[in-house]
Design a protein around this motif. Sequence first.
Motif, PDB file in Angstrom:
ATOM      1  N   ASP A   9       0.859  -1.186   0.000  1.00  0.00           N
ATOM      2  CA  ASP A   9       0.000   0.000   0.000  1.00  0.00           C
ATOM      3  C   ASP A   9       0.892   1.231   0.000  1.00  0.00           C
ATOM      4  O   ASP A   9       1.906   1.261   0.702  1.00  0.00           O
ATOM      5  N   ASP A  10       0.524   2.239  -0.775  1.00  0.00           N
ATOM      6  CA  ASP A  10       1.338   3.452  -0.829  1.00  0.00           C
ATOM      7  C   ASP A  10       1.030   4.419   0.309  1.00  0.00           C
ATOM      8  O   ASP A  10       1.717   5.417   0.478  1.00  0.00           O
ATOM      9  N   GLU A  11       0.017   4.115   1.107  1.00  0.00           N
ATOM     10  CA  GLU A  11      -0.277   4.925   2.286  1.00  0.00           C
ATOM     11  C   GLU A  11       0.324   4.234   3.500  1.00  0.00           C
ATOM     12  O   GLU A  11      -0.122   3.168   3.917  1.00  0.00           O
ATOM     13  N   ARG A  12       1.343   4.844   4.065  1.00  0.00           N
ATOM     14  CA  ARG A  12       2.079   4.243   5.184  1.00  0.00           C
ATOM     15  C   ARG A  12       1.168   3.867   6.350  1.00  0.00           C
ATOM     16  O   ARG A  12       1.329   2.823   6.968  1.00  0.00           O
ATOM     17  N   CYS A  34       5.759  -3.121   1.327  1.00  0.00           N
ATOM     18  CA  CYS A  34       6.275  -2.233   0.289  1.00  0.00           C
ATOM     19  C   CYS A  34       5.167  -1.293  -0.153  1.00  0.00           C
ATOM     20  O   CYS A  34       4.005  -1.475   0.221  1.00  0.00           O
ATOM     21  N   SER A  35       5.519  -0.288  -0.942  1.00  0.00           N
ATOM     22  CA  SER A  35       4.576   0.784  -1.245  1.00  0.00           C
ATOM     23  C   SER A  35       4.082   0.816  -2.684  1.00  0.00           C
ATOM     24  O   SER A  35       3.358   1.735  -3.056  1.00  0.00           O
ATOM     25  N   ASN A  36       4.468  -0.155  -3.510  1.00  0.00           N
ATOM     26  CA  ASN A  36       3.969  -0.156  -4.885  1.00  0.00           C
ATOM     27  C   ASN A  36       4.048  -1.551  -5.497  1.00  0.00           C
ATOM     28  O   ASN A  36       4.756  -2.431  -5.009  1.00  0.00           O
ATOM     29  N   MET A  58      -2.370   2.752  -6.570  1.00  0.00           N
ATOM     30  CA  MET A  58      -0.989   3.051  -6.185  1.00  0.00           C
ATOM     31  C   MET A  58      -0.247   3.603  -7.401  1.00  0.00           C
ATOM     32  O   MET A  58      -0.599   3.304  -8.538  1.00  0.00           O
ATOM     33  N   ASN A  62      -0.647  -0.144 -10.393  1.00  0.00           N
ATOM     34  CA  ASN A  62      -1.782  -0.302  -9.490  1.00  0.00           C
ATOM     35  C   ASN A  62      -1.999  -1.773  -9.142  1.00  0.00           C
ATOM     36  O   ASN A  62      -1.344  -2.661  -9.693  1.00  0.00           O
TER      37      ASN A  62
END
Length: 124
Positions: A9-12, A34-36, A58, A62
């Motif tokens: 997820d790109d939202e921490r 991870c974020s992407n 993301m 996506n």
Amino acid sequence: MSESVLVVDDERIMVEIVTEFITSISAADKIDQCSNGKDALKMCLTQKYKLILLDYMMASMNGGEFVISLRRGSSINKETPIIFVTANEEQAKPYTENFSNVIMINKPIHLKKFTDALNFFFKK
């Protein structure tokens, strides 16, 4: 054998919330984050996961693009179950209908539904 989960997820804050839910029911021995989608695909080449929890919206790749790439590729996680954790239900829904072992939990996360889904995949 240790059981690993990947949270993407790109939202921490969402990564932290999802990780806390997983930890609270002792569902996994290891939680990677991870974020992407691009980084997640790379991680899926070297680490076998019991479950992947994935946002839809993301940057760089996506969640839908990730599912297509993972399922059509040769990753050791090609058949790994995926839970979309997303507020983009309409965009994510086709992936739950067209790919096996892909389900969706809507944001905001309802703790009971989320816990039930984790328990299903971890058979607790």
